[in-house]
Design a protein around this motif. Structure first.
Motif, mmCIF file in Angstrom:
data_model
loop_
_atom_site.group_PDB
_atom_site.id
_atom_site.type_symbol
_atom_site.label_atom_id
_atom_site.label_comp_id
_atom_site.label_asym_id
_atom_site.label_seq_id
_atom_site.Cartn_x
_atom_site.Cartn_y
_atom_site.Cartn_z
ATOM 1 N N THR A 218 -4.223 1.803 -11.121
ATOM 2 C CA THR A 218 -3.257 2.714 -10.017
ATOM 3 C C THR A 218 -3.028 3.973 -10.680
ATOM 4 O O THR A 218 -3.001 3.682 -12.145
ATOM 5 N N HIS B 23 4.716 -2.734 -8.305
ATOM 6 C CA HIS B 23 4.412 -2.202 -6.513
ATOM 7 C C HIS B 23 4.817 -3.776 -5.528
ATOM 8 O O HIS B 23 5.224 -3.675 -4.683
ATOM 9 N N GLY C 183 1.304 1.831 -3.774
ATOM 10 C CA GLY C 183 0.399 2.572 -4.165
ATOM 11 C C GLY C 183 -0.399 1.315 -4.938
ATOM 12 O O GLY C 183 0.081 0.321 -5.266
ATOM 13 N N GLU D 242 1.162 -1.081 -0.096
ATOM 14 C CA GLU D 242 0.103 0.008 0.069
ATOM 15 C C GLU D 242 0.796 1.330 -0.497
ATOM 16 O O GLU D 242 0.877 2.781 -0.217
#
Length: 365
Positions: free
Chosen positions: A215, A104, A69, A66
């Motif tokens: 995202t 990510h 992102g 998180e």
């Protein structure tokens, strides 16, 4: 170069990265072999569900991801033309799915795994062979990195290397494939500033589309096309193909025309489901898409693979502690997971066959 480890994982995607971290965290020497540089790989499944969220939180990884992102979906909508016929909003959770960019996910998990001295990640490394002893037990892999040959001796080989798994092929494991009658064309465009994070399932002039907010202010769009038709489709004008999308979302017209100007702006995913005849041999396991390829329906592929890694980790730990890497011992993993996977594959067929009912039932009221 000669290396030695307890577990050699081939494939550094989400399942391989997670399994590598879980093994290293338990003090088990682990090498993850990844054929790419580890940078972003486009158009992979990146939406996780509540069960996967819980798994990541259990292993203290969700907050790490998180921080890099992610995006929580606020609703799922079914849209017929321009008419919203059904909206699903969160009940107990604060979302109806989460978009996590694969880079990510991989960066967060790999960074955590790298804290352990017993973990090693080999990128730009391609597996060229598997090694067996005189009894036929798998005892490692052969690979190449920048032209250099690498021999990795391991107690257990794990293949998490996707739908066209090299490990599965080298181990001589057959897989049955089932056609679903369609393929998917993917493209990405920037989202308008007021675009709410959502999943939109669309029926427009008989065409099936899906729009996933991502995202970074992007929308990933998927068009279902008849299986095997992309080569003939790309010889036709682009405009008629885009028309259903623009009819349903006129607010996207300028962005779509700017971002999608030729068939080269699409990536074609060949859609099929598969299940390997076995997921284990003596000293070898396959999981995720390598063992059971899922279709894009319900976006469950990545979730199934991550749960595979979560379930397999304690089984591998117990096998290593017992010094038993036999097919009989490792079969526990397949026995635990196969029934659920087959049920989910059947669910995908049912959802695909009933897709239009999501629109017709409401419209008919």
């Amino acid at each position: 170069m000669n290396l030695q480890t307890d577990v050699c994982i081939v494939g550094g995607g989400p399942a391989g990265a997670l399994l590598g971290y879980l093994m290293a965290k338990k003090g088990i020497s682990t090498i993850v072999v990844e054929r790419t540089s580890g940078n972003e790989r486009e158009f992979r499944g990146e939406h996780i569900n509540a069960e996967t969220e819980a798994i990541l939180k259990e292993h203290q990884l969700f907050d790490k991801i998180e921080a890099l992102g992610l995006l929580k979906m606020k609703k799922v909508q079914y849209i017929n033309g321009r008419h919203i016929v059904k909206t699903i909003t969160p009940t107990t959770e604060d979302h109806v799915g989460i978009h996590i960019p694969q880079p990510h996910f991989l960066r967060a998990v790999s960074n955590e795994a790298a804290r352990f001295p017993n973990f090693q990640l080999l990128v730009n490394t391609t597996v060229t062979g598997v090694v067996q002893d005189d009894q036929g037990h798998y005892t490692g892999v052969k690979a190449k990195q920048d032209g250099e040959e690498i021999n990795i001796a391991s107690k257990i080989v794990v293949g998490t290397d996707g739908r066209y798994s090299t490990v599965r092929k080298l181990a001589g494991i057959a897989a049955s494939e089932e056609s679903h009658g369609y393929d998917v064309l993917w493209a990405k465009i920037p989202a308008p500033a007021d675009w709410e994070p959502s999943t939109k399932m669309v029926l427009a002039n008989g065409h099936q589309l899906a729009l996933f907010t991502q995202t970074g202010g992007m929308i990933q769009i998927g068009w279902n096309i008849p299986e095997g038709t992309f080569n003939s489709l790309r010889k036709q004008p682009l405009e008629p193909f885009l028309e259903p999308l623009l009819t349903s979302f006129p607010e996207l017209e300028s962005t779509v025309r700017e971002q999608i100007q030729s068939w080269k702006n699409f990536v074609c995913l060949k859609v099929f489901s598969s299940n390997a005849d076995t997921w284990v041999k003596n000293g070898l396991i396959i999981l995720g898409d390598a063992a059971h390829t899922m279709t894009p329906t319900a976006a469950i592929g990545i979730n199934c693979a991550i749960k595979d890694a979560h379930v397999l980790a304690p089984i591998l730990e117990q096998a290593l502690n017992a010094g038993d890497f036999s097919e009989t011992r490792l079969k526990e993993f397949e026995l635990v997971r196969r029934v659920e996977i087959e049920q989910q594959q059947e669910m995908q067929f049912e959802k695909e066959e009933a897709f239009i009912e999501n629109f017709l039932e409401v419209v008919g009221n």
